[in-house]
Design a protein around this motif. Structure first.
Motif, PDB file in Angstrom:
ATOM      1  N   ARG A 177      -3.469 129.377  31.575  1.00 60.50           N
ATOM      2  CA  ARG A 177      -3.852 128.295  30.664  1.00 60.50           C
ATOM      3  C   ARG A 177      -5.233 128.504  30.046  1.00 60.50           C
ATOM      4  NH1 ARG A 177      -2.298 122.906  30.125  1.00 60.50           N
ATOM      5  NH2 ARG A 177      -3.684 121.892  28.656  1.00 60.50           N
ATOM      6  N   LYS A 178      -6.170 128.920  30.897  1.00 59.06           N
ATOM      7  CA  LYS A 178      -7.544 129.097  30.415  1.00 59.06           C
ATOM      8  C   LYS A 178      -7.603 130.179  29.320  1.00 59.06           C
ATOM      9  CE  LYS A 178     -12.123 130.221  32.321  1.00 59.06           C
ATOM     10  NZ  LYS A 178     -12.339 131.649  32.572  1.00 59.06           N
ATOM     11  N   GLU A 187      -6.000 129.001  26.037  1.00 58.37           N
ATOM     12  CA  GLU A 187      -6.866 128.113  25.253  1.00 58.37           C
ATOM     13  C   GLU A 187      -7.948 128.910  24.527  1.00 58.37           C
ATOM     14  OE1 GLU A 187      -8.310 124.966  27.778  1.00 58.37           O
ATOM     15  OE2 GLU A 187      -6.303 124.097  27.989  1.00 58.37           O
ATOM     16  N   GLU A 188      -8.516 129.893  25.226  1.00 61.91           N
ATOM     17  CA  GLU A 188      -9.563 130.691  24.580  1.00 61.91           C
ATOM     18  C   GLU A 188      -8.987 131.493  23.411  1.00 61.91           C
ATOM     19  OE1 GLU A 188     -11.954 133.213  27.159  1.00 61.91           O
ATOM     20  OE2 GLU A 188     -13.078 133.986  25.427  1.00 61.91           O
ATOM     21  N   ASP A 218       1.502 123.087  31.454  1.00 65.83           N
ATOM     22  CA  ASP A 218       1.193 124.419  30.921  1.00 65.83           C
ATOM     23  C   ASP A 218       2.296 124.914  29.985  1.00 65.83           C
ATOM     24  OD1 ASP A 218      -1.257 124.650  32.344  1.00 65.83           O
ATOM     25  OD2 ASP A 218      -0.138 125.129  34.154  1.00 65.83           O
TER      26      ASP A 218
END
Ligand SMILES: [Zn+2]
Length: 249
Positions: A39-40, A43-44, A73
């Motif tokens: 997920r991180k 998003e980036e 997610d």
């Protein structure tokens, strides 16, 4: 110009992504598909593709990043998959290399993401490690195409994937000594191959042991142009045309 169809350009690994992109451009590597894994990262990547004109994104959950995921997610992927410059679901797949991963859960998460890809008519970027048979069987349940990333299988496996409509992603592994991938590739038409680095991993010879960068697509292209005895500019044209057949780039 060349395209790196599989890299992970994220701030966790690179202090200065501007510089990495400049380095690549100096080596005629002008386009990137930045691949998510959790997920991180997803998003980036959505932020980075807005910032860099030449960068496209793939968002997805990697098979080794499935421990803490939840329905949200998948909703995130579904909600963002039709955005401009998001060109694939990736990197997704199966990884049976390490002990301790739950195969059934990996398969369930792989299927969920393939279903999203099929519903949205968007390609997938597939990671398959020590899991060829299950990967093929599960992919066959869906109407999808895309890239088999870091392909290093047999000629027979290559032919199966190609028949299913997939391109084979070739990276620095082809330059490794004691790797028979080059012998397999010699029997595969270039129209089935795309270039990638898997940065920051899998640096090609002679840069093994250092952090990989998309600029090294040029090293892989040079290796393949020697292998296929084809002009490196023609190789760039063919591999970019291959991308265009499947991806909205
Ligand atoms: Zn990767």
């Amino acid at each position: 110009m060349f395209t790196d169809t599989h890299c992970h350009l994220l701030s966790d690994d690179y202090n200065n992504i501007n510089e990495i992109i400049n380095n690549a451009q100096k080596n005629k590597v002008n386009r990137f598909i930045n691949n998510g894994c959790d997920r991180k990262a997803n998003e980036e990547i959505l932020n980075l593709i807005n910032k860099y004109k030449e960068m496209y994104g793939a968002i997805g959950i990697h098979p080794t990043e499935i421990d803490d995921i939840n329905d949200d997610d998948f909703d995130f992927i579904e909600k963002n998959i039709d955005k401009e410059k998001v060109v694939a679901i990736g990197e997704i797949g199966l990884d049976y290399h390490y002990e301790g991963f739950n195969k059934e859960k990996q398969q369930e998460i792989f299927r969920k993401q393939l279903q999203i890809a099929q519903n949205h008519h968007i390609p997938v970027i597939v990671h398959s490690r020590d899991a060829t048979k299950d990967t093929i069987d599960i992919l066959k349940e869906y109407t999808v195409s895309g890239i088999i990333h870091s392909f290093s299988g047999s000629l027979e496996t290559a032919k199966i994937y190609i028949k299913m409509g997939f391109l084979l992603g070739v990276n620095g592994v082809v330059t490794f000594k004691n790797c028979n991938l080059k012998d397999v590739l010699k029997n595969i038409d270039l129209k089935n191959i795309v270039l990638e680095t898997d940065s920051p991993y899998l640096s090609p010879v002679p840069f093994r042991g250092t952090k990989n960068e998309p600029k090294n697509v040029y090293v892989i292209a040079k290796f393949l142009s020697d292998l296929y005895k084809i002009d490196i500019n023609d190789l760039a044209t063919i591999t970019n045309d291959n991308i265009k057949r499947i991806f909205d780039i």
